[in-house]
Write an enzyme that holds these catalytic residues in place. Structure first.
Site, PDB file in Angstrom:
ATOM      1  N   GLN A 195     -48.145   9.654  10.676  1.00 30.17           N
ATOM      2  CA  GLN A 195     -47.529   8.204   9.919  1.00 30.17           C
ATOM      3  C   GLN A 195     -48.487   6.985   9.826  1.00 30.17           C
ATOM      4  OE1 GLN A 195     -44.037   8.353  12.129  1.00 30.17           O
ATOM      5  NE2 GLN A 195     -43.460   6.308  11.744  1.00 30.17           N
ATOM      6  N   SER A 212     -50.804  14.276  14.502  1.00 28.77           N
ATOM      7  CA  SER A 212     -49.410  14.085  14.752  1.00 28.77           C
ATOM      8  C   SER A 212     -48.291  14.903  14.022  1.00 28.77           C
ATOM      9  CB  SER A 212     -49.138  12.559  14.928  1.00 28.77           C
ATOM     10  OG  SER A 212     -47.708  12.250  15.401  1.00 28.77           O
ATOM     11  N   LEU A 213     -47.281  14.047  13.324  1.00 27.54           N
ATOM     12  CA  LEU A 213     -46.604  14.561  12.445  1.00 27.54           C
ATOM     13  C   LEU A 213     -47.239  15.644  11.468  1.00 27.54           C
ATOM     14  CD1 LEU A 213     -45.640  14.054   8.966  1.00 27.54           C
ATOM     15  CD2 LEU A 213     -45.410  11.687  10.223  1.00 27.54           C
ATOM     16  N   ARG A 248     -37.103  14.689  14.544  1.00 28.24           N
ATOM     17  CA  ARG A 248     -38.041  14.006  15.237  1.00 28.24           C
ATOM     18  C   ARG A 248     -38.282  12.595  15.372  1.00 28.24           C
ATOM     19  NH1 ARG A 248     -43.953  13.450  14.482  1.00 28.24           N
ATOM     20  NH2 ARG A 248     -45.177  14.005  16.509  1.00 28.24           N
ATOM     21  N   HIS A 306     -46.032   9.134  21.476  1.00 23.47           N
ATOM     22  CA  HIS A 306     -46.958   9.866  22.312  1.00 23.47           C
ATOM     23  C   HIS A 306     -47.147   9.201  23.735  1.00 23.47           C
ATOM     24  CE1 HIS A 306     -47.789  12.543  18.829  1.00 23.47           C
ATOM     25  NE2 HIS A 306     -47.897  11.332  17.978  1.00 23.47           N
ATOM     26  N   GLN A 332     -46.485  17.838  22.510  1.00 24.81           N
ATOM     27  CA  GLN A 332     -46.972  16.985  21.384  1.00 24.81           C
ATOM     28  C   GLN A 332     -46.391  15.504  21.564  1.00 24.81           C
ATOM     29  OE1 GLN A 332     -46.090  16.074  17.612  1.00 24.81           O
ATOM     30  NE2 GLN A 332     -48.046  17.111  16.552  1.00 24.81           N
TER      31      GLN A 332
END
Length: 311
Positions: A9, A94-95, A119, A203, A252
């Site tokens: 992101q 991440s994503l 998500r 996170h 995660q």
């Protein structure tokens, strides 16, 4: 050895994918499939904005994935390249880990889009707007960032979210704790702390409701063994087993993105070439982590054509 890597992101921008879609049927096919999977004209939002709507995490996450997969599909379908022949491993930030799994065939595209939409929605819903925050600590390594987070917590949640590279670590937690961390960053040896324009504290343990939502969604998701190993964010190590992948994607959501360690692990494993698809974020990070590595970012048709000649 070569790694294909995929951004997270923050790499979204109005106009993303537009030139690619205009030039390539393979790219248009990806955007159309994502639109259909979501029941939403995401490709129009990507092309035309508005920026504030595209930046909403539930839109940004599938949009960044779609853009990266479209870039890869142009290489594969119009360049006649198979990922398994040209990449030894994949990884994502991440994503971007979902994008990497999609690229390697563990998830189909429609499933990836729906999981990332959920998500984003679950992460946004986990903490009321304004109650959480994130900050980049510039000029701070992991140890300094952990010390800053611990000193700023004062009973609130404040932890390292992303260990990006040796000079940039991102922390996440309650807004009050993040504000305190920014205020004391210089005293603990960082150059400065900068509040990030995010809508939720990603996170960290405040994301547990989102982790629970993803656990339920991933329990029903079909996951195949990837064509090549995927380096998992929370382990900084390769995984291939579908059940392990499922478990780690849940972890995660609240866990630290160990990107610096992942790149070091990849280079230790023999990776010399990193190819970032759909962004220009990870390539520069790789160079800061591993200066001897070759790192390129692929976003345009010209980039794809140059890569085809190099492969």
């Amino acid at each position: 050895m070569r790694a294909f890597i995929f951004p997270g992101q923050g790499s979204q921008a109005v106009g993303m994918g537009q030139a690619l879609a205009a030039a390539s049927p393979a790219a248009r096919e990806v955007f159309g499939e994502v639109d259909e999977a979501l029941g939403q004209n995401l490709s129009r939002l990507m092309a035309e904005g508005p920026a504030d709507e595209l930046t909403l995490t539930e839109n940004a996450q599938p949009a960044i994935m779609a853009n990266a997969i479209a870039t890869l599909r142009v290489l594969e379908k119009e360049g006649g390249v198979r990922l398994a022949d040209k990449a030894d491993v994949v990884a994502g930030h991440s994503l971007g880990e979902y994008t990497a799994l999609c690229a390697a065939g563990a998830f189909d595209l429609a499933t990836t889009a729906r999981l990332l939409k959920l998500r984003g929605q679950a992460m946004q819903a986990a903490v009321p707007v304004g109650e959480g925050g994130m900050a980049a600590l510039l000029g701070a390594d992991l140890a300094k960032a952990q010390a800053i987070a611990a000193a700023a917590a004062e009973g609130d949640v404040c932890t390292v979210a992303n260990d990006n590279d040796p000079s940039q670590v991102v922390i996440s937690g309650t807004k009050a704790a993040i504000d305190r961390a920014i205020a004391i960053a210089k005293d603990h040896g960082a150059k400065r702390g900068i509040a990030l324009p995010v809508s939720a504290p990603f996170h960290c343990s405040l994301m547990q409701p989102a982790a629970d939502a993803m656990a339920a969604a991933l329990a029903d998701a079909a996951i195949a063994a990837p064509l090549v190993p995927v380096y998992a964010n929370v382990l900084a190590a390769p995984v291939s087993d579908p059940d392990t992948i499922r478990r780690l994607l849940v972890e995660q959501v609240t866990g630290m993105v160990r990107w610096r360690e992942s790149v070091l692990a990849l280079t230790d494993a023999g990776v010399t070439d990193f190819v970032e698809f759909g962004g220009k974020v990870l390539g520069p990070m790789v160079k800061r982590i591993s200066p001897d590595a070759n790192a390129i970012s692929i976003v345009s048709m010209d980039d794809i054509e140059a890569l085809l000649k190099a492969l």
